[in-house]
Design a protein around this motif. Structure first.
Motif, mmCIF file in Angstrom:
data_model
loop_
_atom_site.group_PDB
_atom_site.id
_atom_site.type_symbol
_atom_site.label_atom_id
_atom_site.label_comp_id
_atom_site.label_asym_id
_atom_site.label_seq_id
_atom_site.Cartn_x
_atom_site.Cartn_y
_atom_site.Cartn_z
ATOM 1 N N THR A 1 0.858 -1.191 0.000
ATOM 2 C CA THR A 1 0.000 0.000 0.000
ATOM 3 C C THR A 1 0.890 1.236 0.000
ATOM 4 O O THR A 1 2.113 1.131 0.145
ATOM 5 C CB THR A 1 -0.921 0.056 1.247
ATOM 6 O OG1 THR A 1 -0.143 0.462 2.378
ATOM 7 C CG2 THR A 1 -1.577 -1.274 1.547
ATOM 8 N N ASP A 2 0.257 2.400 -0.107
ATOM 9 C CA ASP A 2 1.006 3.657 -0.105
ATOM 10 C C ASP A 2 1.772 3.856 1.193
ATOM 11 O O ASP A 2 2.820 4.468 1.217
ATOM 12 C CB ASP A 2 0.033 4.845 -0.247
ATOM 13 C CG ASP A 2 -0.439 4.990 -1.677
ATOM 14 O OD1 ASP A 2 0.296 4.544 -2.568
ATOM 15 O OD2 ASP A 2 -1.535 5.536 -1.886
ATOM 16 N N SER B 1 -11.551 -4.125 6.816
ATOM 17 C CA SER B 1 -11.677 -2.773 6.248
ATOM 18 C C SER B 1 -11.250 -1.722 7.265
ATOM 19 O O SER B 1 -10.653 -0.715 6.901
ATOM 20 C CB SER B 1 -13.074 -2.449 5.736
ATOM 21 O OG SER B 1 -13.998 -3.364 6.131
ATOM 22 N N GLN C 1 -4.323 3.876 6.659
ATOM 23 C CA GLN C 1 -4.231 4.996 5.735
ATOM 24 C C GLN C 1 -4.483 6.337 6.425
ATOM 25 O O GLN C 1 -4.414 7.384 5.807
ATOM 26 C CB GLN C 1 -5.194 4.773 4.563
ATOM 27 C CG GLN C 1 -4.553 3.808 3.555
ATOM 28 C CD GLN C 1 -5.547 3.077 2.688
ATOM 29 O OE1 GLN C 1 -6.510 3.653 2.217
ATOM 30 N NE2 GLN C 1 -5.317 1.789 2.475
ATOM 31 N N MET D 1 -7.457 -1.607 7.283
ATOM 32 C CA MET D 1 -6.947 -0.928 6.097
ATOM 33 C C MET D 1 -7.196 0.578 6.178
ATOM 34 O O MET D 1 -6.346 1.384 5.803
ATOM 35 C CB MET D 1 -7.602 -1.478 4.827
ATOM 36 C CG MET D 1 -7.367 -2.938 4.562
ATOM 37 S SD MET D 1 -5.637 -3.448 4.570
ATOM 38 C CE MET D 1 -4.999 -2.557 3.167
ATOM 39 N N GLU D 2 -8.372 0.920 6.691
ATOM 40 C CA GLU D 2 -8.743 2.326 6.820
ATOM 41 C C GLU D 2 -7.804 3.040 7.806
ATOM 42 O O GLU D 2 -7.312 4.128 7.531
ATOM 43 C CB GLU D 2 -10.171 2.358 7.368
ATOM 44 C CG GLU D 2 -10.978 3.584 7.091
ATOM 45 C CD GLU D 2 -12.385 3.367 7.640
ATOM 46 O OE1 GLU D 2 -12.652 3.845 8.755
ATOM 47 O OE2 GLU D 2 -13.195 2.667 6.980
#
Lengths: 91, 157
Positions: free
Chosen positions: B59-60, B121, B128, B124-125
């Motif tokens: 991921t970023d 989710s 970020q 992941m949220e």
């Protein structure tokens, strides 16, 4: 109503997560579609009655419905592109 | 379910070095088994699952892996968090060959998919989210990490 299926290895984590993310995106864009996480072992059966397949595993064969990259919906990497494709397919 | 209950300071390891993925699964499974979180079959199942359906995610913000396996190998739900000292190679999810170097492992012990559907989710949220990422990265004490994760995920549904 158009039907979208999401499949991962066991159906316990990733496909459920991606399916709920996709549902949210469709709601935000006011598009009605049936999104469900399915067991990869029965994928062939589901593909026959679906319009879009969102894949989280390496595809070993080609399906005759459009296939999108599910990882993008999970990690956010490349999500704009996949979202655009999805919305176009469901219009 | 309250996601805070999934975290346990004994299921967190920070700044530890493993020589291979095999060793990581071996050691973490042993801890999980001794604490009664998993069946004996889990160790084999998670390794097999990772080789068939890899769980590395680039991921970023970070490269992570989310190994998990079928519910019958899990006795009670958990998340094992490992921040590695040295990265380990994992295969990117959705591919058979793209290797990514991972330094954050979240083993998901899923017992009831319908109750834990938002868990991944949320993870992941949060990753970020800059504030979470900063705190998560800087905490180096297992106990403090458990408290922080319980706090962060406890209010989530």
């Amino acid at each position: 109503m158009k039907k979208v299926i999401v499949a991962c290895g066991s159906g316990v984590a990733t496909s459920q997560t991606v399916a709920s993310k996709v549902k949210k995106i469709l709601e935000e864009n006011k598009i009605k579609a049936d999104v469900s996480a399915v067991d990869i072992k029965s994928l062939d059966k589901y593909v026959k009655t679906s319009d879009v397949y969102i894949s989280i595993t390496k595809n070993t064969k080609e399906f005759n419905i459009p296939t999108l990259n599910g990882i993008a919906f999970l990690t956010g990497m490349g999500i704009e592109e996949e979202t655009k494709k999805l919305l176009d397919l469901l219009k | 379910m309250n996601y805070a209950d999934l975290f346990d300071e004994e299921l967190i390891c920070i700044n530890k070095e493993f020589s291979s993925r095999e060793e990581l699964f071996e050691e973490l499974s042993n801890i999980l088994y001794s604490k009664g979180y998993i069946e004996k079959t889990f160790k084999y199942a998670i390794k097999k699952r990772e080789s068939e359906y890899p769980t590395g995610l680039a991921t970023d913000v970070m490269n992570l892996a989310i190994p998990h396996t079928d519910v019958e190998h899990v006795k009670k739900p958990f998340i094992f968090v490992a921040k590695l000292k040295k990265t380990l190679p994992f295969i990117q999810m959705g591919t058979n060959e793209d290797v990514i170097n991972v330094d954050n492992i979240f083993i998901l012990g899923i017992k009831d998919p319908s109750k834990q559907v938002n868990l991944l989710s949320k993870i992941m949220e949060k990753l970020q989210d800059g504030i979470f990422k900063g705190n998560y990265t800087s905490i180096s004490d297992e106990k403090e990490m458990a408290t922080y994760l319980k706090q962060t995920f406890g209010s989530e549904k």
